[in-house]
Design an enzyme around this catalytic site. Structure first.
Site, mmCIF file in Angstrom:
data_model
loop_
_atom_site.group_PDB
_atom_site.id
_atom_site.type_symbol
_atom_site.label_atom_id
_atom_site.label_comp_id
_atom_site.label_asym_id
_atom_site.label_seq_id
_atom_site.Cartn_x
_atom_site.Cartn_y
_atom_site.Cartn_z
ATOM 1 N N ASP A 137 0.957 -1.070 -0.068
ATOM 2 C CA ASP A 137 0.157 0.002 0.082
ATOM 3 C C ASP A 137 0.937 1.381 -0.122
ATOM 4 O OD1 ASP A 137 -2.157 1.928 0.723
ATOM 5 O OD2 ASP A 137 -3.187 0.023 1.066
ATOM 6 N N HIS A 201 -3.871 6.193 3.018
ATOM 7 C CA HIS A 201 -4.501 5.059 2.655
ATOM 8 C C HIS A 201 -3.774 3.859 3.450
ATOM 9 C CE1 HIS A 201 -5.445 2.150 -0.402
ATOM 10 N NE2 HIS A 201 -6.581 2.633 -0.795
ATOM 11 N N SER A 528 -11.043 -0.471 -1.500
ATOM 12 C CA SER A 528 -9.856 -0.328 -0.788
ATOM 13 C C SER A 528 -10.191 -0.499 0.790
ATOM 14 C CB SER A 528 -9.036 1.158 -0.818
ATOM 15 O OG SER A 528 -8.600 1.194 -2.030
#
Ligand SMILES: *[C@@H]1O[C@H](CO)[C@@H](O)[C@H](O)[C@H]1NC(C)=O
Ligand SMILES: *[C@@H]1O[C@H](CO)[C@@H](O)[C@H](O)[C@H]1NC(C)=O
Ligand SMILES: *[C@@H]1O[C@H](CO)[C@@H](O)[C@H](O)[C@H]1NC(C)=O
Ligand SMILES: *[C@@H]1O[C@H](CO)[C@@H](O)[C@H](O)[C@H]1NC(C)=O
Ligand SMILES: *[C@@H]1O[C@H](CO)[C@@H](O)[C@H](O)[C@H]1NC(C)=O
Ligand SMILES: *[C@@H]1O[C@H](CO)[C@@H](O)[C@H](O)[C@H]1NC(C)=O
Length: 734
Positions: A137, A201, A528
């Site tokens: 990620d 994220h 996600s």
């Protein structure tokens, strides 16, 4: 269209992932990935083989300059700068499976675990602390409370990875490894060249999968509760492959190469392309295949390109493809008008406005005429289209969903956005915003027209209970599987909407200019976010059953999933796969559908892959594609069933084998549900097991009147304790 441009901006906030063209490099050379299948065995030097291949293709002078990466820990291949001719030369060389451009992909709680029936006090095994979750990620914010290692012992002895320690970054006993990947070395200025997350994220996904318990996690009190991952005691290994300009294929494969060799138990990847690729030209499918060979399940986001048919981009049969669904907690934001009427919109608004009411203006009425704009632009609040003198201090109505930066720049106090777009998930903005339906928006415009001094205020968000939940979000990518229509995808659904989880303190809530809110926890949406829920559930299953294969873990998750409703999901299984994850049931599924590497080879043989290619991919010279192992797609031992044809009536026979992991002596009976256009015949209809690990086979004959889109039925094996459920679908996307 102003509308779609601004929506694209917003979707980047939700961090979607697209695939773009390969990056151009100097002198007509482009970066290519040369994929050569499995890692060669023996003491053969992979690097010197790569060099000599390159020398042959580009000449000995250039070879060392053009080589960017070598993959050799878990599989075989390299990355090089090549001309079109050199690429062709390499593609025809012995040992090469595929050569493809270095494409670029971009980025695709408190309540969510409880909602799926996985409470904080769920039973746990001590083995959970031996589970290592590999997160590919944007890196991680190691100081987050979610990654505090108080009470954690040293990393499990099987861990072979490393931590890229620097002045700015150290690992601990929770985050046991971390590394960053950037083949071209050109880390953008705004990024931090270490495993540290400057996007948010990666911290969000890692804490959702395996963050420890953190009480009172919230975004300015919104969504407050105990934040936790699926496996709070597990360890996290961080592979930073995504940067502000996207996630490169060369780096994705490098991270897989390391993660597999490092000894992770499961790989989580909330990243994807925007169009489907063949299995061995897609780095995520390639990485997941080699993970599977090493006993590691890869959990993938389905993608955020829904709701169109076949919009899913992560669909390899050896990985888990996760759709994103809502929980029953919905963030709403009220707009109060001077006439006391209240309208409920959707957004995550953390701002508390001081005054009771503010002047209200319609964007169309305040164009920036001096700069050449008229109301046809300013109604959409497009960049610079608003007259700052008339907008300053007001609440502006815009006829679209936009990222809020234009009205913020123009000095607006808040923005009411209105159009017919989906309202099933909430965006954050750098100023107070509520996103309303066209109907409420029109009422507000009428109020503006009918009042001499219209006023309004936007209140801080609150939460309401969404009784229709769970349903799959509009943006979640849909099946059918674009490459193998008769393998049902996505596999499963998990919460992905308005999820509270850890954030990076190197950015703000929205990351937009003008946003000053640095926060430890944030609320965002996307597949996600659903992917790490499935990752956490898979890790939980593995902590109870450490020897289970990736296919068995996947089967356990799929056959125990909570069925979802076709009433709230018109795309049915193409939206949710087998249904919503149920981690506790998945830890004890009763029966499982295993798939070995050899089974996948037979499947690939049936899909047209020849012996040469299969031997390279598997690294096993006994692999072959012959009449004997030429399996039909219906014979892959998948835990769901799909038949497709253009139209008319079709009959397909599926052969399946289940393994008993429930009670040693048990009798399962088949129960079938199907609409009239679908006939499902199971033979035999009873399976009597005498021991654990025993395998029994059956066939399923499906006859379907092919519908316009999809029809759904199901097969359940039931021993009175376990209900082992598989969806059975027929569809017209042949
Ligand atoms: C270290 O991290 C901080 C963010 O915490 C960042 O502002 C700073 O630039 C970093 N320093 C280096 C040398 O990377
Ligand atoms: C809005 O008005 C205030 C004072 O009333 C001023 O300080 C500010 O600069 C103005 N904003 C813009 C964007 O013009
Ligand atoms: C508001 O009034 C203007 C001019 O009188 C008119 O063009 C517009 O259609 C009206 N808008 C609404 C929503 O009634
Ligand atoms: C096997 O398939 C590859 C890729 O489609 C092809 O290039 C190759 O010629 C095939 N080999 C044989 C022996 O048919
Ligand atoms: C497999 O066969 C290829 C081609 O004949 C040969 O180069 C390679 O060394 C063999 N690999 C193994 C592991 O035997
Ligand atoms: C496998 O089966 C397919 C479809 O029946 C056929 O086209 C193909 O030639 C077969 N391949 C082999 C190696 O037998």
């Amino acid at each position: 269209m102003a509308n779609s441009i601004s929506l694209t901006c917003l979707l980047l906030v939700v961090t979607l992932f697209f695939r773009c063209d390969a990056e151009a490099v100097d002198d007509n050379r482009k970066v290519y990935i040369v994929y050569m299948g499995d890692r060669p065995k023996g003491d053969f030097s992979v690097s010197s083989r790569h060099s000599s291949m390159l020398q042959e293709a580009v000449g000995s002078k250039r070879a060392s300059d053009s080589l960017l990466y070598t993959y050799k820990r878990s599989f075989n291949g390299f990355v090089a700068k090549l001309t079109e001719e050199e690429k062709e030369r390499l593609a025809s060389m012995d040992g090469v499976v595929s050569v493809f451009p270095n494409g670029k992909r971009e980025l695709h709680t408190t309540r969510s675990w409880d909602f799926v029936g996985f409470p904080q006090n769920a039973p746990r095994k001590a083995a959970e602390s031996d589970i290592i979750v590999g997160m590919l990620d944007t890196g991680v914010w190691p100081e987050s409370k979610s990654f505090d290692d108080t009470g954690f012992g040293p990393a499990p002895s099987k861990w072979k990875g490393t931590c890229e320690t620097s002045k700015n970054f150290t690992c601990n006993n929770k985050i046991i490894g971390a590394k960053h990947y950037r083949a071209d070395g050109q880390v953008p200025d705004v990024d931090i060249p270490s495993p540290r997350d400057s996007e948010g994220h990666g911290s969000h996904t890692a804490s959702t999968a395996a963050g420890r318990l953190v009480s009172k996690a919230s975004l300015f009190d919104l969504g407050s509760g105990t934040g936790r991952g699926g496996v709070p005691s597990a360890r996290i290994a961080v592979y930073k492959i995504c940067w502000s300009d996207g996630c490169y294929d060369s780096d994705i494969l490098a991270a897989f190469d390391d993660a597999i060799a490092d000894g992770v138990d499961i790989i989580s990847l909330s990243i994807g392309g925007s169009f489907p690729l063949n299995y061995f030209e897609d780095t995520i499918a390639i990485g997941a295949f080699h993970s599977m060979k090493h006993g590691i399940l890869t959990s993938n986001s389905a993608g955020n390109s829904g709701p169109g048919a076949s919009s899913i981009t992560n669909f390899s049969p050896w990985s888990l493809s996760v759709a994103g669904s809502v929980t029953d907690r919905k963030f709403v934001t009220n707009v109060l008008l001077g006439n006391k009427n209240v309208y409920q919109g959707v957004s995550v608004n953390t701002f508390q406005l001081h005054d009771e009411l503010y002047p209200l203006v319609y964007g169309a009425d305040v164009p920036n005429v001096a700069a050449g704009f008229d109301s046809s632009d300013s109604r959409y609040c497009i960049y610079n289209s608003l007259d700052v003198t008339k907008v300053n201090g007001t609440i502006v109505v815009c006829d679209n969903l936009n990222d809020g930066t234009t009205t913020l720049d123009a000095g607006a106090t808040g923005t009411i956005m209105q159009d017919g777009g989906n309202k099933d998930f909430a965006f954050s903005f750098p100023l107070p915003v509520s996103y309303l339906s066209t109907r409420d928006g029109t009422t507000i415009l009428n109020y503006i027209n009918s009042t001499s001094e219209p006023t309004a205020v936007i209140q801080k968000s609150t939460t309401i209970v969404d009784k229709a939940a769970p349903y799959v979000a509009s943006f979640s990518s849909r099946g059918p599987n674009p490459i193998t229509a008769d393998i049902l995808k996505p596999d499963i659904s998990a919460p992905g909407i308005d999820i509270v989880a850890a954030w990076s303190e190197a950015t703000t809530v929205t990351g937009d200019e003008g946003d000053t809110r640095v926060v430890p926890y944030n609320i965002i949406s996307g597949t996600s976010m659903s992917c790490p829920h499935a990752t956490g559930a898979a890790a939980y299953v593995k902590s109870f059953n450490p020897t289970w294969s990736p296919a068995v873990i996947k089967s356990a998750l799929m056959t125990t999933a909570t069925p979802m409703s076709t009433k709230t999901n018109i795309d049915a299984e193409f939206a949710y796969g087998s249904g919503q994850i149920n981690p506790i049931k998945a830890a004890a599924p009763g029966l499982v559908y295993d798939i070995t590497e050899a089974d996948f080879v037979s499947f690939l043989c049936g899909q047209g892959y020849n012996t040469t290619t299969l031997r390279r991919i598997t690294g096993d010279n006994s692999s072959s594609c012959t009449k004997a192992n030429n399996a039909t797609v219906w014979d892959l031992n998948y835990p769901s069933f799909a038949v497709s044809a253009k139209s008319g009536q079709v009959t397909r026979v599926f052969h399946r084998t289940v393994t008993n992991v429930g009670s040693p002596v048990s009798t399962y009976k088949a129960t079938v549900t199907a609409p009239p256009q679908l006939s499902i015949q199971v033979n035999p209809i009873t399976l009597s097991f005498k021991s654990l690990g025993q395998k029994l086979s059956f066939s399923v004959t499906v006859t379907a009147e092919i519908p316009q889109t999809i029809i759904s039925g199901s097969l359940v094996w039931d021993d009175g304790v376990h209900q082992v459920r598989s969806p059975v679908v027929a569809h017209s996307y042949a």
